[in-house]
Design an enzyme around this catalytic site. Structure first.
Site, PDB file in Angstrom:
ATOM      1  N   GLU A 110      -2.809  -7.826  13.201  1.00 49.04           N
ATOM      2  CA  GLU A 110      -2.431  -7.588  11.799  1.00 49.04           C
ATOM      3  C   GLU A 110      -0.965  -7.175  11.669  1.00 49.04           C
ATOM      4  O   GLU A 110      -0.241  -7.601  10.774  1.00 49.04           O
ATOM      5  CB  GLU A 110      -3.338  -6.491  11.231  1.00 49.04           C
ATOM      6  CG  GLU A 110      -3.136  -6.193   9.751  1.00 49.04           C
ATOM      7  CD  GLU A 110      -4.012  -5.035   9.277  1.00 49.04           C
ATOM      8  OE1 GLU A 110      -4.498  -4.243  10.120  1.00 49.04           O
ATOM      9  OE2 GLU A 110      -4.212  -4.919   8.054  1.00 49.04           O
ATOM     10  N   ASP A 134       0.763  -1.250   0.000  1.00 49.12           N
ATOM     11  CA  ASP A 134       0.000   0.000   0.000  1.00 49.12           C
ATOM     12  C   ASP A 134       0.797   1.306   0.000  1.00 49.12           C
ATOM     13  O   ASP A 134       1.073   1.881  -1.035  1.00 49.12           O
ATOM     14  CB  ASP A 134      -0.998   0.007   1.170  1.00 49.12           C
ATOM     15  CG  ASP A 134      -1.958  -1.180   1.116  1.00 49.12           C
ATOM     16  OD1 ASP A 134      -1.690  -2.111   0.338  1.00 49.12           O
ATOM     17  OD2 ASP A 134      -2.958  -1.179   1.840  1.00 49.12           O
TER      18      ASP A 134
HETATM   19  C1  6A9 Z   1     -10.789  -2.064   3.373  1.00 46.21           C
HETATM   20  C2  6A9 Z   1     -12.379  -1.704   5.161  1.00 46.21           C
HETATM   21  C3  6A9 Z   1     -14.105  -2.879   8.149  1.00 46.21           C
HETATM   22  C4  6A9 Z   1      -4.112  -4.474   3.624  1.00 46.21           C
HETATM   23  O1  6A9 Z   1      -4.957  -8.433   4.397  1.00 46.21           O
HETATM   24  C5  6A9 Z   1      -5.666  -7.869   3.364  1.00 46.21           C
HETATM   25  C6  6A9 Z   1      -4.966  -6.630   2.853  1.00 46.21           C
HETATM   26  C7  6A9 Z   1      -3.566  -6.979   2.342  1.00 46.21           C
HETATM   27  O2  6A9 Z   1      -3.679  -7.733   1.176  1.00 46.21           O
HETATM   28  C8  6A9 Z   1      -2.753  -5.750   2.040  1.00 46.21           C
HETATM   29  O3  6A9 Z   1      -1.461  -6.136   1.692  1.00 46.21           O
HETATM   30  N1  6A9 Z   1      -4.920  -5.624   3.928  1.00 46.21           N
HETATM   31  C9  6A9 Z   1      -2.705  -4.844   3.246  1.00 46.21           C
HETATM   32  O4  6A9 Z   1      -1.939  -3.717   2.951  1.00 46.21           O
HETATM   33  C10 6A9 Z   1      -6.284  -5.224   4.368  1.00 46.21           C
HETATM   34  C11 6A9 Z   1      -6.994  -4.484   3.264  1.00 46.21           C
HETATM   35  C12 6A9 Z   1      -8.393  -4.136   3.519  1.00 46.21           C
HETATM   36  C13 6A9 Z   1      -8.945  -3.323   2.347  1.00 46.21           C
HETATM   37  C14 6A9 Z   1     -10.406  -3.104   2.382  1.00 46.21           C
HETATM   38  C15 6A9 Z   1     -12.178  -2.207   3.786  1.00 46.21           C
HETATM   39  C16 6A9 Z   1     -13.335  -2.522   5.925  1.00 46.21           C
HETATM   40  O5  6A9 Z   1     -13.152  -2.290   7.302  1.00 46.21           O
END
Ligand code: 6A9
Length: 777
Positions: free
Chosen positions: A744, A513
C-alpha cells in the site's frame, strides 16, 4: 409536522438516482460486449472465485487446507493472517484468461482460468479452471504434505437447486459432477477431469447466505473428523441444495481440470474435452503467449527494463485486471444527526446498485473506492479501453440527484462482512477527489489527436455525450457544497471542529486522511488540493464540451472557470508563501498543538487518555506543511516553465531534508511539525511521511512534462525525473521480489513495503512509470 416533512424529503432525496439515462444502458455496453464480460473472476475477496456480472449469480470458488506446524487451516477468503508468502495474478487479461500463483507454506497452488464461446455454448460461453498443486522439493518426504485437499464449490445466489450427477462420485467413469438450469444461461453442467487416483467427495447445503461458506465447510469437516476420524465431506446432499461443495483429495503433485459448460443441448462432450486435458494445456499456453505479446505491445518494456522489472510490471497489470470485481447491493447512507436514533442505525439505504470496478486490495479493501478508481483507470485504459469505460460508466451511474457519489462502496453481504461497523456509513456531505476526470481528460485528448481507431473514437464520444450531464452535476456538487468563503476557493467539508483527541482533525474525504491541514477547521479554510481537483474537473468539462459544441455558452463557462483556477497570479495570492517558496492550504491555524496524557476523571480506577492541547490561539494564515498537497499546482502543471517558482518546487522535491528519499517522495516533509506524528492514541501516521505511488506518479508526470517543455529548468527537471523514476521502480521491484507483494505504501527511511499487502490498486501505477506513460492533455 413540518420538521418531519423536511426530514422525509432529505431522506428520500439523498437516495434518489440522478434523473438521466444510465451509461451502462448505452448500446456499446450491450450485445457482444456484455456477453463477452459475463463470466469472470469477479470475486476479488476470495483467493479464487468466479461469478457472472448479474445481481444474483451462480458463483464458484475454491477452498483448500493449508498445513502449518502439523495443523490444517482452511483457506478461502483472502486474509493476511493466512500468511501466504505470495499470491496474485501473474497474468490476467480482464476478459477470458488469468493465471495465478499462490504459495502457502510448502505448497504452491496455481489457478488458471480461461473462457471460450464454442458452437452450442449458452449465454456467456463456457469456462474452465485448472488447479495445480506442487510441493517444495525439500518436503517430499513429509507425510502430511503429500496429500492435497481442495474444495471447489458452486452456489446459486438465486436459490435455484443444483443437482448432483450421482450419489457415489467416481470420475473415472464420467466427468460430470453437477448440473442445473438458470434463466440467464439455460442448462449447465460442471465437469471434473483428473488422474484416476483422485478421490471426490461432496456435500450439499441450502442457505441464502454465501458469505460464510468457509464456516459451513469447516464445521462439517470437524464433525466428520470427530465421528469417523477422516478429513472428508459427508457425501450427502438433497434435491433442494443451492450450494454444492466438491472435495478433491489426491497425492501431490495434483492437477485437476474443472469445466463449466452452459447451453448443454449440443456438443457438450466436445466442449468439455476442449476445456480439459491436453487441449486445455494448449489453450492456456496460447493465452499466456497472447498476454505476453499484448503486454509488450501496450507497454514496450522489453528494451527499457530488465526481466526482474518486467515480471513486476506483468503482476501489476495482471492483478489490476484480475482484481476487478462485480458487486451488487445497497450502500448505507448516514442521515443528519437525530436524537432519536443511535448513530450507526441512523441511515437510509441507497437504491440497489451494481458496480463493476477494480479494487485497491483483495485482502484488506476488496471493494470500490471512488478516488482510487480514477488512478486504476489510468492504467486499465492502456490495456482495454472498453473495460475502462464500462467501469467508469458503472461509477457515474451511482450518482444521486444532487450529483453526489458515495466514496466507499460496500455492496452486498460479502462486502459488508469485511468492514468494521464504524466505517460502513457514507456521508452525503462528504466528497472524494473526482479522479475519474484524469482519465476522461486523457480520452478526450486521444480522440482529438486521433489516437484511437474510428470505432473507438465514436464509442468514447457517445460515452462522453451521455456522461456529460452527470459530469456537470458532479462538478456542480463540488462547486456548491465544497466551496469556500472567497470566490474561487474550496475546502473539504466535514472535518470535525470539536475534537479533543485528534492532533489534527482528519479529512477522509480528501483521500489523504491524516495529511495535516489547518489545526482548527473553519469556513475560512482553503484547500489547495481541492482547488486543483476543481481545475481538473473544469478543464476536462471544457474539453469534453468542446468535442460536441464549438462556441457554446457552457463551453465558455468551463473555459473561464478553468482559466480562473489556473491563473498564476491569483493562485499565488491565495496559496503561495514566498518565504518558503511553497504552496499551502489556508485556514485558522497554529503550529503549537500537541497530544498529552491526561488522567481520565470519573473512573474508579486510574486511566489515562491522550488529549489534544492547544498552546496558542490559532489565527488565519497559510498552513506551513510541505508535502503532497503543496505540490498540487505543480502536478496540475499550473506553474509557467520559466517561473522561478518552478525552480523552488524542484528544490523542495529534490531536497533530502524535505521530500526526497532514495525510494520515492515522502508524503510529508521531514521538516513538518507533524512529520510521522500519531493522530490519536490509536491512529499511527499514514499520510505523514510514507511514500505513496499515486501521488508519486502524478509528480513524476509533471516532472516529465517540465523536462519536455522549453524553459530554464528543463534540464534540471529531467535529471530529477530520471532519478525519481528509477528510485520508485527500483524499490517496488526490490520489495516485490523480496516479499512477494506490491504494498500500500513504502517506508521513507528504508523503502520497506508497509500497510496493506497485496495492494494492487494504485501501487500498480509503477507499470505506467516503467512505460513512461503519462497523462496528456
Ligand atoms: C477501513 C478496515 C480489514 C485509505 O485505498 C482505499 C483507501 C484510500 O481511498 C484512501 O485514500 N485507503 C486511503 O487513505 C484504505 C481505506 C480503508 C478504509 C476502511 C476498513 C478493514 O480492514
Amino acid at each position: 409536522g413540518l420538521v418531519n416533512t423536511v426530514e422525509e424529503t432529505q431522506r428520500s432525496r439523498v437516495v434518489t438516482p440522478f434523473p438521466a439515462p444510465k451509461l451502462i444502458d448505452l448500446p456499446m455496453f450491450q450485445g457482444d460486449h456484455k456477453e463477452s464480460l459475463y463470466w469472470g473472476t469477479y470475486r476479488p475477496h476470495v483467493y479464487f472465485g468466479v461469478r457472472a456480472r448479474t445481481p444474483r449469480s451462480l458463483v464458484a470458488g475454491l477452498m483448500w487446507l493449508g498445513v502449518k506446524d502439523g495443523r490444517y487451516y482452511m483457506r478461502h477468503v483472502c486474509q493476511d493472517s493466512d500468511e501466504l508468502s505470495k499470491y496474485g495474478w501473474t497474468q490476467h487479461n480482464g476478459r477470458d484468461f488469468g493465471h495465478q500463483v499462490l504459495v502457502d507454506q510448502d505448497m504452491t497452488l496455481a489457478t488458471s482460468f480461461v473462457k471460450t464461446k464454442g458452437e452450442g455454448s449458452g449465454y456467456g460461453g463456457d469456462w474452465a479452471v485448472r488447479l495445480g498443486v506442487q510441493n517444495e522439493e525439500s518436503h517430499w518426504n513429509n507425510q502430511m504434505q503429500s496429500s492435497g485437499y481442495l474444495f471447489f464449490y458452486l452456489a446459486d445466489e438465486d436459490g435455484n437447486a443444483l443437482s448432483l450427477s450421482k450419489d457415489k462420485l467416481d470420475i473415472s467413469g464420467s466427468s460430470l459432477l453437477a448440473f442445473g438450469s438458470r434463466l440467464d444461461i439455460g442448462d449447465w453442467q460442471l465437469h471434473l477431469k483428473a488422474k484416476d487416483d483422485l478421490e471426490v467427495h461432496y456435500s450439499g447445503f441450502r442457505t441464502p447466505h454465501i458469505h460464510n461458506l468457509s464456516d459451513l465447510v469447516q464445521e462439517e469437516l470437524a464433525v466428520q473428523a470427530r465421528m469417523f476420524n477422516r478429513l472428508q465431506l459427508s457425501d450427502t446432499s438433497d434435491d433442494s441444495s443451492n450450494i454444492l461443495i466438491f472435495q478433491i483429495s489426491a497425492t501431490i503433485p495434483l492437477e485437476a481440470d474443472i469445466a463449466f459448460v452452459s447451453g448443454t443441448g449440443s456438443r457438450v462432450e466436445e466442449r468439455v474435452s476442449s476445456l480439459t486435458g491436453t487441449s486445455l494445456t494448449n489453450l492456456l499456453k496460447e493465452k499466456r503467449g497472447e498476454f505476453d505479446s499484448k503486454f509488450e505491445k501496450c507497454f514496450n518494456l522489453a528494451d527499457k527494463l530488465d526481466s526482474e522489472s518486467v515480471i513486476v510490471g506483468k503482476a501489476a497489470i495482471g492483478n489490476m485486471l484480475g482484481g476487478i470485481g462485480y458487486f451488487y447491493g445497497q450502500s448505507k447512507i448516514s442521515l443528519p444527526k437525530s436524537s432519536k436514533v443511535k448513530s450507526h442505525e441512523n441511515f437510509v439505504s441507497y437504491w440497489p446498485t451494481e458496480l463493476y470496478t477494480a479494487v485497491p486490495s483483495r485482502p484488506f479493501f476488496p471493494r470500490g473506492f471512488l478516488w482510487d478508481e480514477g488512478f486504476h483507470q489510468l492504467l486499465i485504459r492502456h490495456w482495454d479501453v472498453h473495460i475502462c469505460l464500462d467501469i467508469i460508466g458503472h461509477w457515474l451511474d451511482l450518482m444521486n440527484v444532487d450529483g453526489w457519489i458515495p466514496r466507499e462502496q460496500i455492496l452486498g453481504a460479502e462486502a459488508l462482512s469485511k468492514v468494521p461497523e464504524e466505517f460502513v456509513l457514507q456521508y452525503p456531505t462528504n466528497g472524494n477527489p473526482p479522479t475519474l476526470f484524469l482519465v476522461l481528460r486523457e480520452l478526450v485528448y486521444g480522440v482529438k489527436k486521433n489516437k484511437f481507431t474510428a470505432t473507438e473514437s465514436n464509442e468514447i464520444s457517445s460515452f462522453l455525450e451521455r456522461a456529460l450531464v452527470r459530469l456537470e452535476a458532479w462538478f456542480q456538487w463540488f462547486n456548491t457544497t465544497q466551496s469556500g468563503k472567497e470566490m474561487g476557493t474550496y475546502y473539504w467539508h466535514g472535518r470535525d471542529n470539536s475534537t479533543t483527541r485528534e492532533l489534527n482533525p482528519k479529512s477522509l474525504s480528501s483521500g489523504l486522511d491524516d495529511y495535516p491541514r489547518a489545526s482548527h477547521p473553519s469556513e475560512e479554510e482553503r484547500h489547495l488540493d481541492l482547488r486543483c481537483w476543481m481545475l481538473l474537473a473544469a478543464d476536462s468539462l471544457h474539453s469534453i464540451t468542446e468535442l460536441f459544441e464549438s462556441g457554446s455558452e457552457r463551453k465558455k463557462r468551463y473555459g473561464s472557470t478553468a482559466k480562473l483556477l489556473s491563473d498564476f497570479e491569483i493562485l499565488n495570492q491565495v496559496h503561495f508563501d514566498p518565504a518558503y517558496g511553497a504552496y499551502f492550504d489556508f485556514g485558522n491555524h497554529t503550529e503549537k498543538v500537541r497530544l498529552s496524557w491526561k488522567e481520565k476523571v470519573g473512573n474508579n480506577y486510574p486511566t489515562r487518555e491522550l488529549i489534544r492541547e492547544v498552546l496558542e490561539r490559532p489565527e488565519l494564515r497559510l498552513v506551513p506543511h510541505i508535502g503532497y498537497v503543496s505540490l498540487f499546482p505543480f502536478m496540475e502543471k499550473i506553474i509557467p516553465p520559466e517561473s522561478w517558482i518552478l525552480d523552488k518546487q524542484l528544490d523542495l522535491i529534490s531536497n533530502r531534508s524535505i521530500l526526497w528519499t532514495d525510494y520515492g517522495l515522502r508524503s510529508l516533509a521531514k521538516t513538518s511539525t507533524l512529520y510521522m506524528k500519531r493522530n490519536t492514541e490509536h491512529d499511527p501516521p499514514y499520510w505523514r511521511g510514507p511514500i505513496w505511488m499515486n501521488m508519486n506518479y502524478r509528480i513524476l508526470s509533471a516532472l516529465h512534462h517540465y523536462s519536455q517543455v522549453n524553459g530554464p529548468y528543463k534540464h534540471r527537471a529531467k535529471v530529477i525525473y530520471s532519478e525519481l523514476r528509477s528510485n520508485l521502480i527500483g524499490n517496488v521491484v526490490h520489495n516485490y521480489h523480496q516479499t512477494g507483494f506490491l504494498w500500500e505504501q513504502y517506508d521513507q527511511t528504508k523503502g520497506k513495503g508497509k500497510g496493506a499487502r497485496l495492494f494492487t490498486g494504485w501501487t500498480s501505477l509503477v507499470l505506467l512509470i516503467m512505460a513512461e506513460a503519462y497523462a496528456e492533455g
